[in-house]
Design a protein around this motif. Structure first.
Motif, PDB file in Angstrom:
ATOM      1  N   ASN A  46       0.823  -1.344  -0.045  1.00 34.57           N
ATOM      2  CA  ASN A  46       0.031   0.109   0.008  1.00 34.57           C
ATOM      3  C   ASN A  46       1.011   1.209  -0.048  1.00 34.57           C
ATOM      4  O   ASN A  46       0.554   2.292  -0.575  1.00 34.57           O
ATOM      5  CB  ASN A  46      -0.877   0.044   1.403  1.00 34.57           C
ATOM      6  CG  ASN A  46      -2.463  -0.506   1.080  1.00 34.57           C
ATOM      7  OD1 ASN A  46      -2.816  -0.373  -0.270  1.00 34.57           O
ATOM      8  ND2 ASN A  46      -3.070  -0.938   2.004  1.00 34.57           N
ATOM      9  N   MET A  47       2.012   1.289   0.764  1.00 33.10           N
ATOM     10  CA  MET A  47       2.790   2.560   0.959  1.00 33.10           C
ATOM     11  C   MET A  47       3.390   2.533  -0.292  1.00 33.10           C
ATOM     12  O   MET A  47       3.685   3.885  -0.879  1.00 33.10           O
ATOM     13  CB  MET A  47       3.612   2.211   2.030  1.00 33.10           C
ATOM     14  CG  MET A  47       3.271   2.308   3.412  1.00 33.10           C
ATOM     15  SD  MET A  47       4.156   1.922   4.822  1.00 33.10           S
ATOM     16  CE  MET A  47       5.038   3.594   5.161  1.00 33.10           C
ATOM     17  N   LEU A  48       3.843   1.530  -1.033  1.00 32.96           N
ATOM     18  CA  LEU A  48       4.495   1.643  -2.394  1.00 32.96           C
ATOM     19  C   LEU A  48       3.643   2.366  -3.406  1.00 32.96           C
ATOM     20  O   LEU A  48       3.652   2.918  -4.361  1.00 32.96           O
ATOM     21  CB  LEU A  48       5.258   0.408  -2.863  1.00 32.96           C
ATOM     22  CG  LEU A  48       6.384   0.132  -2.223  1.00 32.96           C
ATOM     23  CD1 LEU A  48       7.136  -1.112  -2.932  1.00 32.96           C
ATOM     24  CD2 LEU A  48       7.460   1.041  -2.051  1.00 32.96           C
ATOM     25  N   GLY A  49       2.425   1.716  -3.289  1.00 32.78           N
ATOM     26  CA  GLY A  49       1.319   2.131  -4.325  1.00 32.78           C
ATOM     27  C   GLY A  49       0.824   3.473  -4.364  1.00 32.78           C
ATOM     28  O   GLY A  49       0.544   4.263  -5.110  1.00 32.78           O
ATOM     29  N   ASN A  50       1.265   4.033  -3.021  1.00 28.15           N
ATOM     30  CA  ASN A  50       0.962   5.486  -2.738  1.00 28.15           C
ATOM     31  C   ASN A  50       1.943   6.744  -3.351  1.00 28.15           C
ATOM     32  O   ASN A  50       1.939   7.733  -3.336  1.00 28.15           O
ATOM     33  CB  ASN A  50       0.849   5.891  -1.388  1.00 28.15           C
ATOM     34  CG  ASN A  50      -0.478   5.372  -0.768  1.00 28.15           C
ATOM     35  OD1 ASN A  50      -1.679   4.926  -1.588  1.00 28.15           O
ATOM     36  ND2 ASN A  50      -0.661   5.721   0.276  1.00 28.15           N
ATOM     37  N   PHE A  51       2.945   6.066  -3.954  1.00 29.66           N
ATOM     38  CA  PHE A  51       4.138   6.964  -4.517  1.00 29.66           C
ATOM     39  C   PHE A  51       3.612   7.998  -5.219  1.00 29.66           C
ATOM     40  O   PHE A  51       3.047   7.761  -6.215  1.00 29.66           O
ATOM     41  CB  PHE A  51       5.189   5.976  -5.123  1.00 29.66           C
ATOM     42  CG  PHE A  51       6.469   6.827  -5.738  1.00 29.66           C
ATOM     43  CD1 PHE A  51       7.340   7.012  -4.827  1.00 29.66           C
ATOM     44  CD2 PHE A  51       6.581   7.324  -6.942  1.00 29.66           C
ATOM     45  CE1 PHE A  51       8.296   7.795  -5.291  1.00 29.66           C
ATOM     46  CE2 PHE A  51       7.600   7.909  -7.193  1.00 29.66           C
ATOM     47  CZ  PHE A  51       8.602   8.332  -6.410  1.00 29.66           C
ATOM     48  N   TRP A  52       4.348   9.311  -5.045  1.00 30.14           N
ATOM     49  CA  TRP A  52       4.185  10.356  -5.736  1.00 30.14           C
ATOM     50  C   TRP A  52       5.232  11.252  -5.516  1.00 30.14           C
ATOM     51  O   TRP A  52       6.027  11.379  -4.556  1.00 30.14           O
ATOM     52  CB  TRP A  52       2.720  11.180  -5.447  1.00 30.14           C
ATOM     53  CG  TRP A  52       2.897  11.454  -3.772  1.00 30.14           C
ATOM     54  CD1 TRP A  52       2.494  10.635  -2.762  1.00 30.14           C
ATOM     55  CD2 TRP A  52       3.008  12.679  -3.314  1.00 30.14           C
ATOM     56  NE1 TRP A  52       2.470  11.327  -1.721  1.00 30.14           N
ATOM     57  CE2 TRP A  52       2.928  12.775  -1.778  1.00 30.14           C
ATOM     58  CE3 TRP A  52       3.152  13.936  -4.139  1.00 30.14           C
ATOM     59  CZ2 TRP A  52       3.051  13.777  -1.210  1.00 30.14           C
ATOM     60  CZ3 TRP A  52       3.376  15.160  -3.291  1.00 30.14           C
ATOM     61  CH2 TRP A  52       3.184  15.028  -1.730  1.00 30.14           C
ATOM     62  N   THR A  53       5.380  12.278  -6.289  1.00 33.32           N
ATOM     63  CA  THR A  53       6.439  13.325  -6.145  1.00 33.32           C
ATOM     64  C   THR A  53       5.778  14.775  -6.455  1.00 33.32           C
ATOM     65  O   THR A  53       4.789  14.725  -7.130  1.00 33.32           O
ATOM     66  CB  THR A  53       7.571  13.236  -6.833  1.00 33.32           C
ATOM     67  OG1 THR A  53       7.169  13.522  -8.508  1.00 33.32           O
ATOM     68  CG2 THR A  53       8.213  11.951  -6.834  1.00 33.32           C
ATOM     69  N   PRO A  54       6.136  15.791  -5.680  1.00 35.11           N
ATOM     70  CA  PRO A  54       5.446  17.153  -5.811  1.00 35.11           C
ATOM     71  C   PRO A  54       5.566  17.523  -7.360  1.00 35.11           C
ATOM     72  O   PRO A  54       4.622  18.416  -7.929  1.00 35.11           O
ATOM     73  CB  PRO A  54       6.234  18.196  -4.895  1.00 35.11           C
ATOM     74  CG  PRO A  54       6.896  17.053  -4.126  1.00 35.11           C
ATOM     75  CD  PRO A  54       7.068  15.814  -4.597  1.00 35.11           C
ATOM     76  N   PHE A  55       6.547  17.293  -8.055  1.00 35.41           N
ATOM     77  CA  PHE A  55       6.753  17.624  -9.486  1.00 35.41           C
ATOM     78  C   PHE A  55       5.687  17.276 -10.197  1.00 35.41           C
ATOM     79  O   PHE A  55       5.451  17.719 -11.506  1.00 35.41           O
ATOM     80  CB  PHE A  55       8.077  17.125  -9.858  1.00 35.41           C
ATOM     81  CG  PHE A  55       9.255  17.416  -9.190  1.00 35.41           C
ATOM     82  CD1 PHE A  55       9.759  18.767  -8.909  1.00 35.41           C
ATOM     83  CD2 PHE A  55       9.920  16.306  -8.341  1.00 35.41           C
ATOM     84  CE1 PHE A  55      10.732  18.830  -7.758  1.00 35.41           C
ATOM     85  CE2 PHE A  55      10.802  16.789  -7.510  1.00 35.41           C
ATOM     86  CZ  PHE A  55      11.306  17.951  -7.175  1.00 35.41           C
TER      87      PHE A  55
END
Length: 345
Positions: A46-55
């Motif tokens: 789940n934590m990996l599935g949430n991956f995002w970056t501000p850019f």
């Protein structure tokens, strides 16, 4: 009480799956098919599935809109960003301290992912501010936590709770520090989040609110992780199962709710008709009850079992499929569901 022992770099005589959550034995070799806690690997996914970056988020519209916000909206916006930047900064360091004492390599791995996400959160605040204000003002906002008395009071409350554990690491101070962690990630953010969601409801600063939504989602998983660790530690240490810890949890959350309410009056007050102060105060007690219940302790406030700010569910909802509510673009992020324990009380 016994001191906490740091996890060994490796131990050829120990099993891969740890013998205890803290002060146990483990080879420190991570094999996700041979871990002690059944909830660890699903949480990792789940934590990996949430991956995002501000850019990923285009701030150009927000940059134009920020100039049209009222003075009160701009002031609250900047001070809340200053608050969040402080909280996520110390959270990164705290989580690394915790990781040193978790015997099980899978939990250490989860804490590493959590620490990385906190760094991303903190960087996102810089990203937002760099899009909206001059560098000199950005630097000033990142100094708010040192000089604003109301902000300093609530931040010191958390920092001192963490420091007791860092300076004297025992099972008891470790457990107590988790209470402060759940307050930070599961209560202290939420009046600030509500401000950004209020702006989004008025079609203002939608890109910033999208970023806040992603942070909100991460923090829910972090609370879930720490709540599980809290309950596992209590299972393994009989001396931590009595009323003393229950009362500590309740009294600490009551104090935290008082400080959060004081902050809400200060930063939001009656300035914004879309966020009635009475609703926000009740929402703080609702969230305090929710978090204490997740720690397996009786709720400290009578009543407050339903969310008085139901409109906010649209913005913090983690079950919205693969379409981003704000930007309506396809995403592949895993969404938290009621199966993960994030439903209402």
């Amino acid at each position: 009480m016994e001191k906490l022992k740091e996890r060994k770099l490796y131990d050829v005589h120990a099993p891969n799956a740890s013998t205890k959550i803290i002060n146990g034995e483990s080879s420190n070799v991570l094999n996700w098919d041979d871990v002690r806690f059944t909830w660890a690997y699903p949480l990792y996914k789940n934590m990996l599935g949430n991956f995002w970056t501000p850019f990923e988020i285009n701030m150009s519209t927000d940059a134009k809109q920020f100039l049209t916000l009222s003075d009160e909206e701009q002031e609250s916006f900047k001070k809340i960003i200053g608050l969040l930047a402080f909280l996520d900064s110390i959270q990164t360091d705290y989580s690394m301290h915790v990781a040193r004492y978790l015997t099980d390599s899978s939990l250490s791995a989860l804490m590493t992912v959590l620490s990385f996400q906190e760094v991303v959160h903190n960087q996102s605040y810089s990203y937002v501010l760099s899009s909206l204000v001059k560098k000199s003002e950005q630097d000033e906002i990142f100094e708010y936590w040192k000089h604003d008395e109301v902000l300093r009071e609530r931040n010191d409350f958390i920092a001192e709770g963490y420091e007791n554990f860092v300076q004297n690491p025992t099972p008891k101070t470790f457990l107590q520090s988790i209470v402060y962690d759940v307050i930070l990630e599961g209560l202290n953010f939420y009046s600030g989040f509500s401000f950004f969601y209020h702006l989004a409801r008025e079609q203002k600063m939608v890109s910033t609110s999208t970023m806040i939504n992603y942070i909100n989602r991460d923090e829910q998983l972090h609370v879930y992780l720490f709540a599980n660790i809290f309950k596992e530690v209590r299972k393994e240490f009989p001396e931590l199962q009595g009323e003393e810890i229950d009362k500590f949890v309740q009294s600490t959350f009551i104090k935290a709710a008082e400080l959060e309410t004081k902050w809400a009056n200060y930063i939001i007050g009656n300035k914004f008709p879309g966020i009635p102060l009475s609703d926000l105060e009740n929402y703080i007690k609702f969230m305090a009850n929710k978090r204490v219940n997740e720690l397996g302790v009786e709720r400290p406030f009578d009543g407050y079992r339903s969310n008085p700010m139901r409109w906010i569910k649209v913005y913090e909802d983690m079950n919205s499929g693969k379409t981003d509510f704000f930007e309506q673009k396809s995403r592949q992020y895993t969404k938290v569901s009621e199966d993960n324990g994030f439903d209402d009380l």
